[in-house]
Design an enzyme around this catalytic site. Structure first.
Site, PDB file in Angstrom:
ATOM      1  N   CYS A 382       0.842  -1.204   0.000  1.00  0.00           N
ATOM      2  CA  CYS A 382       0.000   0.000   0.000  1.00  0.00           C
ATOM      3  C   CYS A 382       0.877   1.253   0.000  1.00  0.00           C
ATOM      4  O   CYS A 382       1.486   1.567  -1.013  1.00  0.00           O
ATOM      5  CB  CYS A 382      -0.998  -0.054   1.146  1.00  0.00           C
ATOM      6  N   GLY A 384       3.714   1.454   1.096  1.00  0.00           N
ATOM      7  CA  GLY A 384       5.043   0.939   0.742  1.00  0.00           C
ATOM      8  C   GLY A 384       5.212   0.849  -0.768  1.00  0.00           C
ATOM      9  O   GLY A 384       6.283   1.139  -1.311  1.00  0.00           O
ATOM     10  N   HIS A 508      -3.662  -5.026   0.568  1.00  0.00           N
ATOM     11  CA  HIS A 508      -3.078  -5.542   1.814  1.00  0.00           C
ATOM     12  C   HIS A 508      -3.118  -7.062   1.836  1.00  0.00           C
ATOM     13  O   HIS A 508      -4.053  -7.650   2.394  1.00  0.00           O
ATOM     14  CB  HIS A 508      -3.835  -4.963   3.019  1.00  0.00           C
ATOM     15  N   GLU A 510      -1.541  -9.078   3.604  1.00  0.00           N
ATOM     16  CA  GLU A 510      -1.432  -9.659   4.956  1.00  0.00           C
ATOM     17  C   GLU A 510      -2.794  -9.998   5.547  1.00  0.00           C
ATOM     18  O   GLU A 510      -2.888 -10.802   6.475  1.00  0.00           O
ATOM     19  CB  GLU A 510      -0.656  -8.694   5.880  1.00  0.00           C
TER      20      GLU A 510
HETATM   21  N1  GLN Z   1      -2.005   6.791   2.682  1.00  0.00           N
HETATM   22  C1  GLN Z   1      -2.086   6.006   1.486  1.00  0.00           C
HETATM   23  C2  GLN Z   1      -3.431   6.145   0.815  1.00  0.00           C
HETATM   24  O1  GLN Z   1      -4.393   6.540   1.416  1.00  0.00           O
HETATM   25  C3  GLN Z   1      -1.793   4.543   1.785  1.00  0.00           C
HETATM   26  C4  GLN Z   1      -2.804   3.885   2.639  1.00  0.00           C
HETATM   27  C5  GLN Z   1      -2.340   2.590   3.243  1.00  0.00           C
HETATM   28  O2  GLN Z   1      -1.154   2.292   3.264  1.00  0.00           O
HETATM   29  N2  GLN Z   1      -3.260   1.802   3.776  1.00  0.00           N
HETATM   30  O3  GLN Z   1      -3.564   5.838  -0.336  1.00  0.00           O
END
Ligand code: GLN
Length: 541
Positions: A382, A384, A508, A510
């Site tokens: 995400c 990352g 995600h 995970e």
């Molecule tokens: N802040 C970023 C977004 O809103 C990533 C969100 C996250 O890592 N869950 O897109």
């Protein structure tokens, strides 16, 4: 007909009620029963989505987009069932619904009160779960500790519910603490007696007492608890500290807790628990052949609960690779001060997890540059992945000011930008891109090598995305867009072909890893890390 088990907790918080509930669920599933688990939490937020991880740990997202407590993560990892947003109920959600009904005029003429309106709403939400999921057993964990004023409406609803349903259909398991006092060399039952007295004071007589303790309880201590707390002699179980949470269902099984519950609730269960694969998994957790270290570079690293599902995913993926994955927590703000090389020396893989806001972002970008240049296996999740795109844009595409609109709205190269359907959203609760979405996987990619599937489904929680205006330039510079939404509009996965393993995902993964079904990307990431630098574990003679 669904039978209900309410799990309450006394003496102190953090007794591991979530793991206990999940383990009981697993145990009953292993007897061939269909089980679901729900969490009732006393706080007034409608859901934990607006809370900081420092307040509440990780937000666990379900398939349907429900943002829930991290305990729901344990439930899904221990059960085969998939949960829904109905499995997560807070006081805020209950009050919100009652107040909307009041405004609509549903209670016209009446004074709206905690009893019966709030308690009825709670009871209805319990029934809604069993109606939706048609399970044999519905386990409900009541958050908080007996004695908190906040959880009283929930406990009153439980009291009424048990009265309505009858003893053979709804029972209470009370989780308590039996401390060992070193100076006297004894285990003490008084805190358990006190909390049970308090529970009885609000009308709930527990049916089972589950005692957290450092050591197994001797029979005389169990007999004492049974006598003073008015429960059957075989209704006192110990929950000793286990080195792995995944052993807990086995510890309960060894004491016959499943037989007791089947008998008490008149359940039509298979005669023996089927836990072979689960026990095998636990044995593998305890007997890895190799070990290695993976760095997690994030900003909530002091609070590991903020990354609960990632930690668990590494346990699952570790077993799949017969490897113990040790995690090195790297504060991305420290990286800004000390440099990536110093803090990452010796790791065999680097993961940059999800997050929000600009704190520590430059450190994350430095970490990713280090992983890319030194060819250390890298996994971006995400935020990352978004940082990996920024790093690539700055240093490979030569756009030195590249950034995300989240961190710098004035950047000339907004390689990560707000999703189109997020632009006009004003309120922040439950409005991100949430829940499961499909994604097409490109055949010739590391992602495909992991999934071996052309269409996958993963869970999301974000507002920003890869900016399509940079797609062609990124591809030309060597970034592979290995996963896109079926309509081709959203980039969901990126990777670097000329790197041992460098993958970033907008979702995600995970959230979907399970002990007996490790997530393919975590499994392959650990495999790449093993190749990079695992050490054999020497057996002690
Ligand atoms: N802040 C970023 C977004 O809103 C990533 C969100 C996250 O890592 N869950 O897109």
């Amino acid at each position: 007909m669904t039978k209900f088990i309410f799990v309450t907790g006394g003496v102190v918080s953090s007794l591991g009620k979530g793991i206990a509930s999940a383990s009981i669920g697993r145990l009953l599933e292993s007897r061939g029963l269909k089980v679901t688990i729900a969490k009732f939490d006393p706080y007034l937020n409608v859901d934990p989505g607006t809370m900081s991880p420092y307040q509440h740990g990780e937000v666990f997202v379900l398939d349907d987009g429900g943002e829930t407590d991290l305990d729901l993560g344990h439930y899904e990892r221990f059960l085969t069932a998939r949960l829904t947003r109905n499995n997560s109920v807070s006081s805020g959600k209950i009050y919100n619904s009652v107040i909307s009904k009041e405004r609509r005029g549903d209670y016209l003429g009446k004074t709206v009160q905690v009893v019966p309106h709030i308690t009825n709403e709670i009871k209805e939400s319990i029934l809604a779960i069993s109606k939706e999921q048609k399970v044999d057993v519905c386990i409900i964990e009541v958050g908080g500790t007996i004695g908190d004023i906040e959880s009283l409406p929930f406990l009153e609803a439980v009291r009424q519910f048990r009265y309505d349903m009858g003893k053979e259909n709804a029972i209470n398991i009370h989780v308590t603490l039996v401390p060992y006092i070193d100076a006297s060399g004894e285990m003490k039952t008084k805190p358990t007696q006190k909390t049970v007295a308090e529970l009885r004071g609000i009308g709930i007589q527990p049916d089972v007492i589950l005692c957290r303790s450092e050591f197994p309880m001797p029979e005389d201590i169990k007999a004492k608890i049974s006598l003073f707390c008015n429960v059957e002699p075989d209704a006192v179980y110990d929950a000793v500290d286990a080195a792995s949470i995944y052993e807990v269902p086995l510890l309960f099984k060894a004491q016959g807790l499943d037989d007791f519950l089947v008998r008490k609730l008149h359940l039509k269960a298979s005669p023996h628990a089927q836990l072979d694969k689960w026990s095998h998994f636990v044995r593998q957790v305890y007997h890895p052949k190799k070990e290695l270290e993976i760095a997690i570079a994030g900003k909530y690293v002091e609070l590991h609960d903020a990354y609960k599902s990632i930690i668990e995913s590494f346990i699952h993926a570790g077993v799949a690779n017969a490897t113990k994955v040790k995690l090195r927590w790297v504060d991305s703000e420290e990286v800004e001060k000390k440099g990536a090389a110093k803090l990452l020396k010796g790791v065999s893989g680097i993961l940059v997890p999800g997050g929000f806001g600009d704190r520590g972002i430059e450190g994350k970008i430095q970490v990713i540059k280090y992983a890319r240049e030194k060819k250390i296996p890298f996994f971006g999740i995400c935020l990352g992945m978004q940082c990996a795109v920024i790093e690539f844009a700055r240093h490979v595409m030569k756009l030195p000011k590249a950034n995300s609109g989240e961190f710098n709205p004035n950047t000339p190269d907004e390689v990560i930008s707000m999703m189109a359907d997020q632009l006009n959203i004003k309120s922040l609760g439950g409005t991100m891109r949430l829940g499961t979405y499909p994604c097409k996987v490109e055949k010739n990619s590391k992602a495909y090598q992991a999934y071996k599937q052309a269409l996958i489904h993963e869970r999301h929680r974000h507002r920003y995305e890869f900016n399509n205006a940079y797609r062609e330039r990124a591809k030309a510079a060597g970034l592979k867009l290995s996963g896109v939404s079926p309509d081709g509009k959203l980039v969901e996965m990126v990777e670097l072909p000329n790197h041992p393993w460098f993958v970033g995902v907008q979702f995600h993964p995970e959230l979907k890893s399970r002990p007996l079904a490790p997530h393919p990307l975590f499994r392959e990431f650990v495999k790449a890390a093993v190749k990079y630098g695992a050490k054999p574990i020497m057996k002690k003679k």
